[in-house]
Design a protein around this motif. Structure first.
Motif, PDB file in Angstrom:
ATOM      1  N   GLY A  78       0.806  -1.218   0.000  1.00 59.73           N
ATOM      2  CA  GLY A  78       0.000   0.000   0.000  1.00 59.73           C
ATOM      3  C   GLY A  78       0.832   1.257   0.000  1.00 59.73           C
ATOM      4  O   GLY A  78       0.482   2.244  -0.678  1.00 59.73           O
ATOM      5  N   LEU A  79       1.938   1.276   0.730  1.00 60.74           N
ATOM      6  CA  LEU A  79       2.817   2.455   0.729  1.00 60.74           C
ATOM      7  C   LEU A  79       3.335   2.758  -0.673  1.00 60.74           C
ATOM      8  O   LEU A  79       3.363   3.924  -1.095  1.00 60.74           O
ATOM      9  N   ALA A  80       3.772   1.731  -1.372  1.00 56.64           N
ATOM     10  CA  ALA A  80       4.304   1.941  -2.724  1.00 56.64           C
ATOM     11  C   ALA A  80       3.222   2.466  -3.667  1.00 56.64           C
ATOM     12  O   ALA A  80       3.457   3.410  -4.443  1.00 56.64           O
ATOM     13  N   HIS A  81       2.026   1.885  -3.602  1.00 58.49           N
ATOM     14  CA  HIS A  81       0.962   2.317  -4.503  1.00 58.49           C
ATOM     15  C   HIS A  81       0.475   3.729  -4.170  1.00 58.49           C
ATOM     16  O   HIS A  81       0.286   4.559  -5.074  1.00 58.49           O
ATOM     17  N   GLY A  82       0.251   3.993  -2.892  1.00 58.37           N
ATOM     18  CA  GLY A  82      -0.232   5.322  -2.532  1.00 58.37           C
ATOM     19  C   GLY A  82       0.754   6.426  -2.853  1.00 58.37           C
ATOM     20  O   GLY A  82       0.372   7.509  -3.330  1.00 58.37           O
ATOM     21  N   PHE A  83       2.032   6.164  -2.655  1.00 59.15           N
ATOM     22  CA  PHE A  83       3.044   7.181  -2.930  1.00 59.15           C
ATOM     23  C   PHE A  83       3.161   7.474  -4.429  1.00 59.15           C
ATOM     24  O   PHE A  83       3.368   8.623  -4.838  1.00 59.15           O
ATOM     25  N   LEU A  84       3.030   6.454  -5.256  1.00 61.23           N
ATOM     26  CA  LEU A  84       3.207   6.640  -6.695  1.00 61.23           C
ATOM     27  C   LEU A  84       1.937   7.130  -7.404  1.00 61.23           C
ATOM     28  O   LEU A  84       2.021   7.594  -8.545  1.00 61.23           O
ATOM     29  N   LEU A  85       0.782   7.037  -6.773  1.00 64.00           N
ATOM     30  CA  LEU A  85      -0.456   7.467  -7.429  1.00 64.00           C
ATOM     31  C   LEU A  85      -0.689   8.969  -7.365  1.00 64.00           C
ATOM     32  O   LEU A  85      -1.478   9.507  -8.143  1.00 64.00           O
ATOM     33  N   VAL A  86      -0.018   9.646  -6.469  1.00 63.51           N
ATOM     34  CA  VAL A  86      -0.274  11.082  -6.295  1.00 63.51           C
ATOM     35  C   VAL A  86       0.177  11.873  -7.517  1.00 63.51           C
ATOM     36  O   VAL A  86      -0.546  12.751  -8.018  1.00 63.51           O
ATOM     37  N   GLY A  87       1.356  11.612  -8.017  1.00 64.01           N
ATOM     38  CA  GLY A  87       1.907  12.367  -9.147  1.00 64.01           C
ATOM     39  C   GLY A  87       1.037  12.356 -10.380  1.00 64.01           C
ATOM     40  O   GLY A  87       0.719  13.430 -10.937  1.00 64.01           O
ATOM     41  N   PRO A  88       0.605  11.188 -10.886  1.00 66.66           N
ATOM     42  CA  PRO A  88      -0.260  11.198 -12.080  1.00 66.66           C
ATOM     43  C   PRO A  88      -1.570  11.953 -11.884  1.00 66.66           C
ATOM     44  O   PRO A  88      -2.050  12.614 -12.814  1.00 66.66           O
ATOM     45  N   PHE A  89      -2.159  11.884 -10.688  1.00 63.01           N
ATOM     46  CA  PHE A  89      -3.416  12.603 -10.475  1.00 63.01           C
ATOM     47  C   PHE A  89      -3.188  14.117 -10.408  1.00 63.01           C
ATOM     48  O   PHE A  89      -4.051  14.894 -10.829  1.00 63.01           O
ATOM     49  N   ILE A  90      -2.039  14.536  -9.904  1.00 63.58           N
ATOM     50  CA  ILE A  90      -1.755  15.974  -9.858  1.00 63.58           C
ATOM     51  C   ILE A  90      -1.532  16.534 -11.259  1.00 63.58           C
ATOM     52  O   ILE A  90      -2.029  17.612 -11.616  1.00 63.58           O
ATOM     53  N   LYS A  91      -0.801  15.806 -12.097  1.00 63.79           N
ATOM     54  CA  LYS A  91      -0.437  16.320 -13.417  1.00 63.79           C
ATOM     55  C   LYS A  91      -1.516  16.112 -14.468  1.00 63.79           C
ATOM     56  O   LYS A  91      -1.550  16.842 -15.460  1.00 63.79           O
ATOM     57  N   THR A  92      -2.389  15.143 -14.286  1.00 62.61           N
ATOM     58  CA  THR A  92      -3.401  14.860 -15.316  1.00 62.61           C
ATOM     59  C   THR A  92      -4.824  15.065 -14.822  1.00 62.61           C
ATOM     60  O   THR A  92      -5.772  14.800 -15.578  1.00 62.61           O
ATOM     61  N   GLY A  93      -5.024  15.493 -13.586  1.00 58.31           N
ATOM     62  CA  GLY A  93      -6.367  15.693 -13.068  1.00 58.31           C
ATOM     63  C   GLY A  93      -7.046  16.908 -13.672  1.00 58.31           C
ATOM     64  O   GLY A  93      -6.418  17.760 -14.333  1.00 58.31           O
ATOM     65  N   PRO A  94      -8.339  17.065 -13.459  1.00 56.17           N
ATOM     66  CA  PRO A  94      -9.070  18.209 -14.034  1.00 56.17           C
ATOM     67  C   PRO A  94      -8.669  19.556 -13.428  1.00 56.17           C
ATOM     68  O   PRO A  94      -8.904  20.597 -14.059  1.00 56.17           O
ATOM     69  N   LEU A  95      -8.062  19.551 -12.238  1.00 61.24           N
ATOM     70  CA  LEU A  95      -7.635  20.805 -11.596  1.00 61.24           C
ATOM     71  C   LEU A  95      -6.117  20.979 -11.651  1.00 61.24           C
ATOM     72  O   LEU A  95      -5.530  21.640 -10.794  1.00 61.24           O
ATOM     73  N   ARG A  96      -5.510  20.463 -12.665  1.00 59.20           N
ATOM     74  CA  ARG A  96      -4.045  20.495 -12.758  1.00 59.20           C
ATOM     75  C   ARG A  96      -3.499  21.907 -12.959  1.00 59.20           C
ATOM     76  O   ARG A  96      -2.347  22.174 -12.631  1.00 59.20           O
ATOM     77  N   ASP A  97      -4.266  22.816 -13.528  1.00 66.39           N
ATOM     78  CA  ASP A  97      -3.796  24.181 -13.785  1.00 66.39           C
ATOM     79  C   ASP A  97      -4.292  25.180 -12.737  1.00 66.39           C
ATOM     80  O   ASP A  97      -4.240  26.396 -12.969  1.00 66.39           O
ATOM     81  N   THR A  98      -4.760  24.698 -11.613  1.00 60.35           N
ATOM     82  CA  THR A  98      -5.262  25.566 -10.547  1.00 60.35           C
ATOM     83  C   THR A  98      -4.372  25.437  -9.309  1.00 60.35           C
ATOM     84  O   THR A  98      -3.585  24.484  -9.203  1.00 60.35           O
ATOM     85  N   PRO A  99      -4.479  26.335  -8.368  1.00 66.49           N
ATOM     86  CA  PRO A  99      -3.696  26.215  -7.125  1.00 66.49           C
ATOM     87  C   PRO A  99      -4.103  25.028  -6.268  1.00 66.49           C
ATOM     88  O   PRO A  99      -3.391  24.678  -5.313  1.00 66.49           O
ATOM     89  N   TYR A 100      -5.206  24.388  -6.596  1.00 66.41           N
ATOM     90  CA  TYR A 100      -5.685  23.249  -5.804  1.00 66.41           C
ATOM     91  C   TYR A 100      -5.291  21.902  -6.424  1.00 66.41           C
ATOM     92  O   TYR A 100      -5.870  20.868  -6.069  1.00 66.41           O
ATOM     93  N   ALA A 101      -4.350  21.931  -7.330  1.00 65.88           N
ATOM     94  CA  ALA A 101      -3.970  20.691  -8.020  1.00 65.88           C
ATOM     95  C   ALA A 101      -3.411  19.670  -7.040  1.00 65.88           C
ATOM     96  O   ALA A 101      -3.719  18.464  -7.120  1.00 65.88           O
TER      97      ALA A 101
END
Length: 233
Positions: A122-145
């Motif tokens: 779980g540590l490995a998966h949770g740590f690595l999932l944050v980056g893709p969601f920050i860069k490709t999420g719908p709020l990636r260009d906002t201060p709340y990314a």
């Protein structure tokens, strides 16, 4: 005169006819027929090819399957020599290096508690999932990314934990022994993995959820609290 000339003319005619006849015809005429069992003359046999009669002493023709060469080394063999297991031993999967690498993965470290193994995964998966969601999420260009990506990663960890729970309920029954194999790749006996039980899988699922959420929090802490200079922030 006419009576004397007629025998002479007949004899001359027979001689002239015999001179024009071929040797084969003469031989055929000179041979007395022998009925059905009689054979053709030797001069005519080369034009008629008859198969020899079959006898009880003639050799029989037998079709046999090709026999494999037992002296050739087989690179791929059934696991533990048992073809009913449904797995194969190859130079890659059965080499000492690959066996050492696989045995050190959290899912195959049978000496470690299923709870701790779940926390590590779980540590490995949770740590690595944050980056893709920050860069490709719908709020990636906002201060709340960062916050949005971290919450999305935590939600995915919760969904995966729910899937693990459903799998454990469908695959294992309470109180039943482990269904894991009791033999290694080399044929040695071992204690069955307790992860393949209802209780062990429940511990693994709980550890995965705890480790996944902890990995998400740790990634967010490093990115936006410590403010490390990561490229994808």
């Amino acid at each position: 005169m006419a009576t004397a000339a007629s025998p002479m003319a007949a004899s001359q005619l027979m001689k002239s006819r015999s001179s024009f006849a071929s040797p084969n015809i003469r031989a055929l005429v000179s041979v007395t027929p022998r009925g059905i069992s009689g054979g053709l003359p030797s001069s005519m046999r080369r034009h008629h090819h008859h198969p020899p009669p079959l006898s009880s002493s003639s050799s029989s023709f037998t079709v046999k399957a090709a026999v494999g060469q037992t002296d050739k080394y087989q690179v791929v063999q059934p696991l533990n020599g048992d073809p009913f297991i449904g797995s194969l031993e190859t130079p890659v999967t059965s080499s000492p290096l690959i066996a050492w690498y696989l045995s050190n993965l959290p899912a195959y470290r049978t000496a470690v508690s299923p709870l701790l193994r779940g926390v590590e995964v779980g540590l490995a998966h949770g740590f690595l999932l944050v980056g893709p969601f920050i860069k490709t999420g719908p709020l990636r260009d906002t201060p709340y990314a960062g916050a949005a990506g971290s919450l999305a990663a935590g939600g995915l960890v919760a969904i995966l934990s729910l899937c693990l729970t459903i799998y454990g309920i469908a695959s294992f029954n309470e109180g039943e022994p482990s269904v894991a194999p009791s033999l290694t790749l080399t044929g040695r006996k071992k204690v069955p993995d307790q992860l393949q039980t209802a209780d062990g899988w429940a511990k693994f699922t709980g550890g995965f959820f705890f480790g996944g959420v902890s990995g998400v929090i740790w990634a967010y802490f490093l990115l936006y609290v410590v403010n490390l200079p990561y490229y994808f922030k």
